[in-house]
Enzyme design. Structure first.
Site, PDB file in Angstrom:
ATOM      1  N   ILE A   1     -29.911  99.389  68.850  1.00 58.07           N
ATOM      2  CA  ILE A   1     -28.855  99.250  67.855  1.00 58.07           C
ATOM      3  C   ILE A   1     -27.574  99.826  68.452  1.00 58.07           C
ATOM      4  CG2 ILE A   1     -28.104  99.776  65.528  1.00 58.07           C
ATOM      5  CD1 ILE A   1     -30.639  98.005  65.715  1.00 58.07           C
ATOM      6  N   LYS A   2     -26.529  99.009  68.500  1.00 60.85           N
ATOM      7  CA  LYS A   2     -25.273  99.439  69.113  1.00 60.85           C
ATOM      8  C   LYS A   2     -24.404 100.154  68.088  1.00 60.85           C
ATOM      9  CE  LYS A   2     -23.141  96.884  72.178  1.00 60.85           C
ATOM     10  NZ  LYS A   2     -22.448  95.721  72.811  1.00 60.85           N
ATOM     11  N   ILE A   3     -24.027 101.382  68.425  1.00 60.05           N
ATOM     12  CA  ILE A   3     -23.168 102.211  67.582  1.00 60.05           C
ATOM     13  C   ILE A   3     -21.967 102.633  68.418  1.00 60.05           C
ATOM     14  CG2 ILE A   3     -22.985 104.420  66.366  1.00 60.05           C
ATOM     15  CD1 ILE A   3     -25.935 104.187  65.666  1.00 60.05           C
TER      16      ILE A   3
END
Length: 376
Positions: A140-142
């Protein structure tokens, strides 16, 4: 023809592709890249998905079904992008199972960038995307904003693997690594299996040269001209030096004994923006163990077709890297100003791309003038 890519892999550089589309999945192109060209990961962003949905006929059936259900554009975007991420994760599953602790074979999908400055919303979105994609080999890209840092810690503590994106500065990189370590400590306290948690820190490269070179060109001096194209590699190499220090101390060793994985540096934005530079510049200059290089297809093909000399190009260059940044600073170019500007621009560009993606999807969900209404 793949000797350079194999050489990178053998040197400890994981080769990832910085693009994804449903057409690439269903045609077998992604599977071929994985089986023949050493590609062991995929990264995505709103711009990539907008291009795919705008030009890919493979989305028409699903788009029609979503329109028939009367879903919003936001729900449609999440459904469509999650489906692509899930399918790509299935293609890359063999690489995931073959890699050490599942570090590779990963597909990254980004939280809504409009939440970049909202910690609570970022955490909620990350949890939802994890449920929606439902594959263990997902990142998951944050974004590495100040609001993103506590979200990284919280999500990691919950056992979710994170790709921290839009890292530009050395100071912010250290805070990102600290957020990951804090998350691992929280996961350990909760009794989670640390070996199942993974992370990368996406350190952006070429954009640094683009901005610094523009400022050097404005000075129009021989000293400034000699420093063109040196800032990005210097910045990234010093980030790797920080990585070596952070993931070798006492704090890390305790986590490692509990099964934790290092948060590998991922070199992002590795396609050259200046046509006078060698197209493999940001690949050849950033070869070091425990790293990822996510390449646009053009860069991947350049590495494959042109080849490169494979050898550690980072760990012996720390002194020169520091000298290059110091020389740029002496010319009056503020490092802090550059990296802060790049972070703000990076978030803004992703938000703009997301809004464009929503508009593209909204248009495709709209019923034809004579057709059955597809939205409520």
């Amino acid at each position: 023809m793949t000797s350079a890519l194999k050489g990178l892999s053998d040197a400890g550089v994981s080769v990832w592709l910085d693009t994804l589309s449903r057409g690439r999945i269903v045609s077998g192109s992604l599977a071929e890249l994985a089986s023949k060209q050493y590609v062991v990961g995929v990264t995505t962003n709103p711009t990539i998905f907008n291009d795919a949905i705008s030009h890919g006929p493979e989305y028409q059936t699903q788009m029609s079904e979503l329109a028939a259900r009367g879903v919003t554009a936001g729900e449609a975007v999440r459904t469509i992008t999650a489906a692509d991420a899930r399918a790509a994760a299935d293609v890359l599953r063999p690489a995931f199972l073959a890699s050490a602790s599942g570090q590779d074979g990963r597909v990254s999908i980004e939280v809504d960038p409009r939440f970049a400055y909202d910690t609570v919303a970022t955490v909620a979105e990350a949890r939802h995307l994890t449920w929606l994609v439902d594959r263990p080999n997902t990142y998951i890209k944050i974004p590495a904003t100040e609001a993103g840092l506590p979200a990284i810690t919280e999500i990691t503590a919950q056992g979710i693997s994170v790709n921290v994106t839009l890292v530009f500065s050395l100071e912010r990189y250290r805070l990102v690594a600290d957020a990951y370590l804090s998350g691992l400590e929280g996961a350990r306290e909760a009794g989670r299996d640390l070996s199942q948690i993974s992370s990368v820190a996406s350190f952006f490269v070429s954009r640094v040269d683009t901005e610094v070179d523009k400022r050097l060109d404005a000075l129009a001096t021989p000293e400034a001209k000699a420093l063109r194209g040196r800032a990005a590699l210097a910045n990234a190499r010093l980030a790797y030096q920080a990585f070596e220090g952070i993931f070798s101390g006492q704090r890390w060793e305790g986590l490692q004994q509990a099964g934790a994985n290092k948060q590998r540096p991922l070199w992002a934005s590795t396609g050259v923006k200046d046509s006078s530079y060698e197209p493999t510049k940001y690949v050849a200059g950033l070869i070091a163990p425990n790293t990822v290089n996510t390449m646009p297809e053009a860069t991947l093909l350049a590495v494959e077709n042109r080849g490169l000399t494979v050898g550690d190009s980072v760990r012996g260059a720390y002194e020169q890297a520091r000298a290059d940044l110091d020389a740029i600073a002496r010319l009056g170019i503020s490092y802090e100003e550059v990296v802060q500007q790049l972070e703000h621009e990076g978030v803004a560009k992703f938000q703009e791309s997301w809004n464009t993606l929503l508009a593209t999807t909204e248009a495709q969900l709209a019923p034809p003038a004579h057709g059955r209404p597809g939205r409520r």
